[in-house]
Design an enzyme around this catalytic site. Sequence first.
Site, mmCIF file in Angstrom:
data_model
loop_
_atom_site.group_PDB
_atom_site.id
_atom_site.type_symbol
_atom_site.label_atom_id
_atom_site.label_comp_id
_atom_site.label_asym_id
_atom_site.label_seq_id
_atom_site.Cartn_x
_atom_site.Cartn_y
_atom_site.Cartn_z
ATOM 1 N N ASP A 1 0.821 -11.919 -15.305
ATOM 2 C CA ASP A 1 0.521 -10.768 -14.484
ATOM 3 C C ASP A 1 1.420 -9.687 -14.528
ATOM 4 O OD1 ASP A 1 -0.860 -9.461 -11.975
ATOM 5 O OD2 ASP A 1 0.999 -9.941 -11.346
ATOM 6 N N MET B 1 -1.932 -5.887 -5.408
ATOM 7 C CA MET B 1 -1.987 -4.638 -5.838
ATOM 8 C C MET B 1 -1.453 -4.090 -7.257
ATOM 9 S SD MET B 1 -3.821 -3.319 -3.260
ATOM 10 C CE MET B 1 -3.587 -1.808 -3.594
ATOM 11 N N ARG B 2 -0.799 -4.970 -8.067
ATOM 12 C CA ARG B 2 -0.392 -4.633 -9.470
ATOM 13 C C ARG B 2 -1.194 -4.161 -10.338
ATOM 14 N NH1 ARG B 2 2.923 -8.828 -10.442
ATOM 15 N NH2 ARG B 2 4.835 -7.594 -9.819
ATOM 16 N N ALA B 3 -2.489 -4.527 -10.224
ATOM 17 C CA ALA B 3 -3.787 -4.534 -10.952
ATOM 18 C C ALA B 3 -4.116 -2.740 -10.684
ATOM 19 C CB ALA B 3 -4.827 -5.189 -10.688
#
Length: 686
Positions: A192, A273-275
Amino acid sequence: MSTFPFTAVVGADDMSLALVLTSVAPEIGGVLVRGEKGTAKSTLVRALAAVLPEQDVIAGCRFGCDPGAPDPECPDTARHEQTTVRRRPHLVELPVGAGEDRVTGSLDLSAALSEGHAAFEPGLLAAANRGILYVDEVNLLPDHLVDVLLDAAAMGRNTVERDGVSVSHAARMELIGTMNPEEGELRPQLLDRFGLTVEVAASRDPQERAEVVRRRLAFDSDPESFTTRYADAQADLSARLAAARKRLPEVELSDRAMAAIARVCAGFDVDGMRADIVTARAALAHAAWRGGAEVLREDIRAAAMFALPHRRRRNPFDAPGMDEDLLDQLLDESGLPDDPHEGPDGPDGPDDGPGGGEQTNAPDAADNPPAGADAPAPTQQPGAPEETADAPHDTDAGDTADAPSAGVAPIGVAGAETPYRAKAFEVRGVGEGALGRRSKARTDAGRTVSHAVYDGGSVHLPATIRSAALREARSAASPRRLRIVRDDLRRQVREGREANLVLFVVDASGSMAAHKRMTEVKTAVLSLLLDAYQRRDQVSLISFRGRTAELTLPPTSSVDAAAARLAELPHGGRTPLAEGLELTAHTLRLARLRDPRRRPLVVLVTDGRATATPDALDRANAIADRWPETGWETLVLDCEAGRMRLALAARLAARMHARHVPVGDVAAQTLVDHVAASTTRLGRSA
């Protein structure tokens, strides 16, 4: 030494575009390239440095500071000169055996010992600042080292606080990792952290494959002439990259576009929320690359194809990938406009390759068909094969029909059920294998348990000072100031966890087919495979049925491959237990030659029967009696079922000095239930 030109690489449009996007906006967080061997992964990464725009660097700065905006915390501020040099960004490759000190930087021992003060020796992160850090086979690096790299790439800084050194310096770099999934996967938590991922596979188009060979041979024959042929295309690509970087701050991300990104990320059920952040950054970079003034649907679609596949929720052993129909549906619902002709580049958008029109200008562009026609096939689910037939009764009948030499289809292929959390089994004693999470070992990471004479690695300062003080105390003329010499140096001895080779030896005979026993066996083995994946083990699979044993999967770090082989494993025929044990011993001897420090854990899945030949049981017992001499940690997973039990597996485990575990006790919850039941009984008796 000449580098193969970036614009001359055939059939790698997706990877080229992903590299371009992270070059336009390094804050995306890097690119992970996954693909089979021989797909130009390393070639394309090394070629990228030659087309990146040149940059100004302060002369004498080991951290590559920008003269226009030098890092205020740069350790080399005192060395900064008035002059500047202009150069291409550096491509720094991480050696396979590099340790954390080599990556982050560490105490300069020569300065500390000779001059008596703590000085910082920069590492690879410093050398890669404002450039590229390339990590080949990133999936084979220790997890803690991957964490360090990804943290530095995400934060843009590297901070070192140890051995009397406190340093923080800029580490704004383009992190690129390549890996072959057959050699093992990255943990989801680490996966991720990469901004983008891209899957590459060799083309199956004969004309495209022929063009790859033609260009490679031409380059090897005359690198200088071949590179000259692509000089114009390389210059055009470099100029376009510089223009995209300059245009990036001016690209608009509207509220509608931001809402569309949120809708897409939520629709694919990604965690955190990284995506969303990475997709937004990649979409901005894509818009700048195509020459647009604002983010459109096509930019979000291209960004999502790289930013989401490795972040969507997946079951264990599922292959990464994207549902493009769902992506298009979510984008349709957002109502964003899509104008492929917007921008100064006109229709010459990203689908024409990262160089825009450079392939058209190149001499061999006519023979360069578009890439992406052959996507890699998804990995088969472990539970996908359906059970075609079970043995009619709990015997080994049908050996002649099911023997491999007979050429007749096996009795059946059982499917596995949903895996569960398995008990933690480990190799007893203390090893010295590669970092992992299974058995105790002396490692480079972990808690310090003692010290030893220095022969490399981290210096144990308290032990070093203690050794010097004792030596000075024994000396007749002791100086007032403590003097440290080479013989005083001590290193830390740390104890952590190692990864092991977990060798599954599975009885696939007809006796295992009765009462759907093979389904239970495969579910247990699949659960142990999941445990091996989480503990960073290597795995191998041996099956025996009929009259022979087969090495179904040689030792590998890819538990996905093991799960796929397990799902396809047929059952039926007699039980050649002795042959299975002999092949196990042979496989482990070869594995020891390849990696002497990796200790094995043998998981023998059997009901203890041996029926392949009249003397099969005697031969199996003879091998079992000699087994303790090998020292191999062994676990006998007892698969015997039914009311009438012969306890053959338990007797076999006793002969082998192995641990005996009924297959129903593999689940961790079973142990919890036993403890709870015992506690209840004790409470009642009180």
